[in-house]
Design a protein around this motif. Structure first.
Motif: not given
Length: 538
Positions: A471-478
């Motif tokens: 879901s490219l509109g959703a940010p991804m990280g830790g």
């Protein structure tokens, strides 16, 4: 465990000199490799042989860059960035849409090279192509949403016009890992380019050819070649030089290296985004569909042979379904095909190196020596490939075992029972990491509520990692020691920009007018503020 015999690669015409060109076994002829490595900024005359995890035969001799080469790469990129930033957003976006089509058109070539360099299953290599195409299309289609100048409320209605510009940082340094050599080579750089930056990229030493092919596709898509420079060499030397010259650094890799990069960026007062390690938890609740959860677990744990930052290494299962889930999970795991080849039938491919094999082997042997039970797998399979390791499920893992809290980054998972959901959340949040989590339940509303209590940057309900990552509109990280910053979504492109505020004041100054005293001006200002508040204005 089903097995897949390694396939032999196609042979090029004519003999290959193993000292200078050991690529014949994989169909990577001299001219192909030379065409790729010519893109490297390298004047040292030194090369390093890179071998494929499939068979262990050398793939190519990769030219090495020096710190001086890195400085030159940044100088070239800075010159190119000026004109690239002046290119319209529409033209930059159009180049990304062309890249989208090129990725799909050239997918067989890309997948072949990814598999030769990384040893992963072909289906996992295809997902890299798909993710990059999605990334290019998402940012191209949302370019104006993220980058256009935005009007904001001025200090005084009508009298003050205020707006916010998104200005490119300049030249971004990207240090990418080996586990997803195509995705990680480009996915962080695509929004950087769209925002008007240039890039200097340092791919991992094991997977340089894939990164160079990606750079070639950028040029074919119409992005000026000087805006994307590639360097290669030892991390401490070349990576350190990138930190010394970049206007912003994007790094994906270990937490230990991330700390070093963060310190270097802090010293220079530049920003960075860091996607680091994880010991990701999966929770199977008492109302979960056991067979669906077991199928999802095989993907959650064993995709890319477990060499995936968001894969699951800790699996917490409710008492009520534990035995049924374990039976189904073990059965599905044993049915997976295992091998090192280009064949689509392989489910679990090879580890990438002897170092990775050593870590996985050490974690399993340490756990078994201290009392853990192997439910399936647990063995190195040199008959299938030099670094192939069986998908492994452990039970009875305790805190004194190395695999309990340390990231294995391989096809190994530990199973744990839980008695209550509060206990499951607490155990999922144990440790220092917080990258990704997975929750399985028939009650998705309950799953979403539970997700908010898990200290991870992404949480997937009834899926392993693909729902958030795709879901490219959703940010991804830790969170915590899993990193800083986010890729994807608005945050994934705004990190490469400076927010610049511009305000225009009309008719009257923000100061006493008409000879008014400061005291009178304060009273007038107070009255104006009260009026604006009464009118409900910002």
């Amino acid at each position: 465990m089903s097995e897949q015999t390694p396939a032999s690669g196609p042979v090029t015409d004519g003999p290959a000199d193993p000292e200078h060109d050991a690529t014949a076994a994989y169909g990577l002829d001299r001219s192909y490799v030379a065409g790729l490595t010519r893109r490297l900024v390298s004047t040292t005359g030194e090369t390093v042989a890179v071998a494929s995890p499939i068979g262990g035969t050398p793939l190519a001799h990769v030219p090495q860059s020096s710190p001086a080469d890195v400085a030159e790469a940044f100088a070239r990129a800075r010159r190119a960035q000026v004109s690239w930033a002046a290119t319209s957003v529409d033209d930059r976006a159009a180049a990304l849409l062309r890249l989208h089509d090129l990725l799909l058109d050239r997918q067989e070539e890309l997948i072949d090279l990814v598999v030769w360099e990384s040893g992963k299953a072909r289906k996992d290599a295809y997902l890299e192509v798909a993710h990059l195409a999605l990334t290019a299309r998402y940012y191209a289609r949302t370019a104006h949403e993220h980058l256009d100048t935005r009007r904001v409320a001025g200090m005084f209605p009508v009298l003050t016009r205020a707006e916010v510009n998104r200005v490119p940082k300049g030249v971004v340094g990207i240090i990418s890992p080996w586990n997803y050599p195509l995705t990680m080579a480009l996915c962080d750089g695509i929004p950087a380019l769209l925002a008007g930056n240039a890039v200097v990229s340092k791919p991992d030493a094991q997977t340089v050819l894939t990164a160079l092919l990606a750079a070639q596709l950028l040029e074919e898509a119409g992005i000026p070649p000087e805006t994307w420079q590639v360097v290669a060499g030892p991390g401490p030397e070349v990576g350190g030089a990138i930190v010394a010259h970049a206007d912003y650094v994007c790094f994906t890799g270990s937490t230990a290296t991330g700390r070093v990069i963060a310190r270097g960026c802090a010293e220079r007062l530049i920003g960075c985004s860091l996607e680091l390690g994880g010991k990701n938890p999966m929770l199977v609740l008492r109302d979960a569909d056991v067979h669906r959860a077991a199928e999802g677990a095989t993907r959650a744990v064993f995709s890319n042979a477990g060499q995936l930052c968001v894969s699951m290494e800790r699996l917490f299962v409710a008492d009520q379904v534990y035995d049924r889930f374990v039976d189904a999970f073990v059965s599905r795991t044993q049915a997976m095909t295992l091998g090192a080849s280009q064949d689509w039938s392989v489910d679990v491919g090879s580890l990438i190196s002897q170092a990775q094999l050593d870590t996985v082997t050490r974690h399993v042997e340490d756990a078994v020596a201290k009392g853990a039970r192997v439910l399936t797998g647990g063995k190195h399979r040199p008959d299938l490939g030099p670094y192939v390791f069986e998908p492994t499920i452990l039970e009875g893992v305790s805190a004194d075992m190395e695999c309990f809290g340390k990231e294995t980054f391989g096809p190994v998972v530990s199973l744990y029972r839980f008695h209550s959901e509060d206990e499951a959340v607490q155990r999922a949040n144990d440790g220092a990491y917080g990258l990704n989590a997975s929750v399985w339940t028939r009650d998705t509303a309950r799953g979403r509520a539970l997700a908010r209590r898990i200290a991870c940057g992404t949480v997937n309900v009834n899926e392993a990692y693909g729902a958030t990552f795709g879901s490219l509109g959703a940010p991804m990280g830790g969170m915590r020691e899993s990193g800083l910053g986010r890729r994807q979504g608005a945050e994934g492109i705004h990190r490469y920009t400076e927010a610049q505020s511009v305000a225009v004041q009309r008719l009257v100054p923000i100061a006493p007018m008409f000879g008014m005293s400061e005291e009178t001006n304060a009273k007038v200002m107070t009255g104006a503020l009260r009026l604006l508040n009464k009118l409900g204005l910002a």
